[in-house]
Design a protein around this motif. Structure first.
Motif, short mmCIF file in Angstrom:
data_model
loop_
_atom_site.label_atom_id
_atom_site.label_comp_id
_atom_site.label_asym_id
_atom_site.label_seq_id
_atom_site.Cartn_x
_atom_site.Cartn_y
_atom_site.Cartn_z
N GLY A 52 37.01 3.70 12.39
CA GLY A 52 35.39 3.52 12.45
C GLY A 52 34.94 3.10 11.06
O GLY A 52 35.20 3.88 9.98
N GLN A 53 33.95 2.09 11.11
CA GLN A 53 33.51 2.16 9.71
C GLN A 53 32.55 3.02 9.27
O GLN A 53 31.91 3.73 10.04
N GLN A 54 32.80 3.66 8.01
CA GLN A 54 32.20 4.85 7.62
C GLN A 54 31.78 4.84 6.01
O GLN A 54 32.48 4.13 5.37
N THR A 55 30.87 5.47 5.51
CA THR A 55 30.56 5.67 4.32
C THR A 55 31.38 6.90 3.58
O THR A 55 31.20 7.93 4.37
N PHE A 56 31.71 6.75 2.41
CA PHE A 56 32.54 7.79 1.60
C PHE A 56 31.90 7.79 0.18
O PHE A 56 31.17 6.93 -0.33
N TYR A 57 31.71 9.28 -0.21
CA TYR A 57 31.19 9.44 -1.44
C TYR A 57 32.35 9.85 -2.49
O TYR A 57 33.14 10.75 -1.91
N LEU A 58 32.81 9.02 -3.43
CA LEU A 58 33.75 9.35 -4.17
C LEU A 58 33.00 9.90 -5.41
O LEU A 58 32.44 9.08 -6.38
N THR A 59 33.28 10.87 -5.74
CA THR A 59 32.81 11.79 -6.97
C THR A 59 33.98 11.79 -7.92
O THR A 59 34.75 12.64 -7.96
N VAL A 60 33.58 11.26 -9.05
CA VAL A 60 34.58 11.38 -10.36
C VAL A 60 33.84 12.26 -11.37
O VAL A 60 32.89 11.59 -12.03
N ASP A 61 34.54 13.19 -11.73
CA ASP A 61 33.96 13.97 -12.97
C ASP A 61 32.32 14.31 -12.89
O ASP A 61 31.66 14.15 -13.83
N ILE A 76 36.50 13.28 -2.60
CA ILE A 76 36.05 12.52 -1.45
C ILE A 76 35.53 13.19 -0.31
O ILE A 76 36.10 13.97 0.13
N GLU A 77 34.43 12.69 0.06
CA GLU A 77 33.69 13.16 1.03
C GLU A 77 33.09 12.11 2.00
O GLU A 77 32.69 11.08 1.57
N SER A 78 33.16 12.33 3.32
CA SER A 78 32.60 11.46 4.41
C SER A 78 31.27 11.67 4.52
O SER A 78 30.91 12.69 4.75
N GLN A 79 30.65 10.59 4.85
CA GLN A 79 29.07 10.77 5.19
C GLN A 79 29.09 11.49 6.13
O GLN A 79 27.97 12.36 6.84
N ARG A 80 29.96 11.39 7.32
CA ARG A 80 29.93 12.02 8.61
C ARG A 80 30.24 13.46 8.64
O ARG A 80 30.08 14.21 9.44
N GLY A 81 30.83 13.98 7.40
CA GLY A 81 31.16 15.47 7.28
C GLY A 81 32.59 15.70 7.92
O GLY A 81 32.91 14.82 8.44
#
Length: 196
Positions: A106-115, A152-157
């Motif tokens: 499924g298409q989904q948004t991820f948040y990638l947090t670098v430092d 890495i966090e999924s917007q869906r949780g």
């Protein structure tokens, strides 16, 4: 699009059979927040042992290589259980994508947090994971080349994964140079020195 999906399917098959540096999410979260410092070991004792996870003495690092007779280059790291990870793939004059294997479809948004710096990317489904097109010069790739860790966090949780960026600069630059996105002598982040 089918050729890209086919390439990633081959890549996943090759990588799943190889010895790729690995970590579990507990260790990955510690590495992402503390890097390879004494704080990392304190974090392991505090978080991993509290969850009854036996931390490994092996600190994972990024690796790189080539598949399909050198046509596609990759850089990445796998999780301890081998069910997920983060990979960059590129091809001369062609693809430049991030891949998170083992992710539900499924298409989904991820948040990638670098430092501490967060980047939002939309991923689309391919066989055995999700992928997102990236521009080699974009801030996310530059941050990964100079960072200590990525969460890495999924917007869906529900999906949270922390991975170290140890040797990511060298592995990513190897792919970028091999794919023609970067000159061999172009080292804008300090010729291999991590930016702290």
């Amino acid at each position: 699009m089918k050729s890209v999906a086919a390439a990633f399917s081959v890549a996943l098959a090759v990588l799943s059979g190889g010895a790729v540096a690995q970590t579990n999410s507990c260790m990955g979260n510690c590495l992402a927040s503390e890097g390879d410092t004494p704080g990392y070991h304190a974090c392991i004792r505090r978080l991993c042992n509290a969850n009854h996870v036996q931390p490994s003495t092996h600190i994972p690092t990024w690796n790189g290589g080539a598949i399909q007779d050198g046509a596609i280059l990759w850089a990445g790291i796998d999780t301890q259980n081998g069910q997920s990870g983060l990979y960059y793939f590129c091809q001369q004059g062609g693809i430049s994508d991030l891949l998170i294997p083992g992710t539900p479809p499924g298409q989904q948004t991820f948040y990638l947090t670098v430092d501490g710096q967060t980047f939002e990317k939309t991923f689309r489904t391919i066989s055995n994971g999700v992928t997102a097109t990236v521009v080699p010069e974009e801030p996310l790739i530059r941050a990964m080349r100079g960072g200590k860790g990525v969460v890495i966090e999924s917007q869906r949780g529900g999906m949270v994964m922390g991975l170290p960026l140890i040797n990511a600069e060298e592995a990513l630059e190897g792919a970028l140079v091999g794919c023609g996105f970067m000159e061999p002598d172009e080292r804008p982040l300090g010729a291999g020195e991590r930016q702290d």
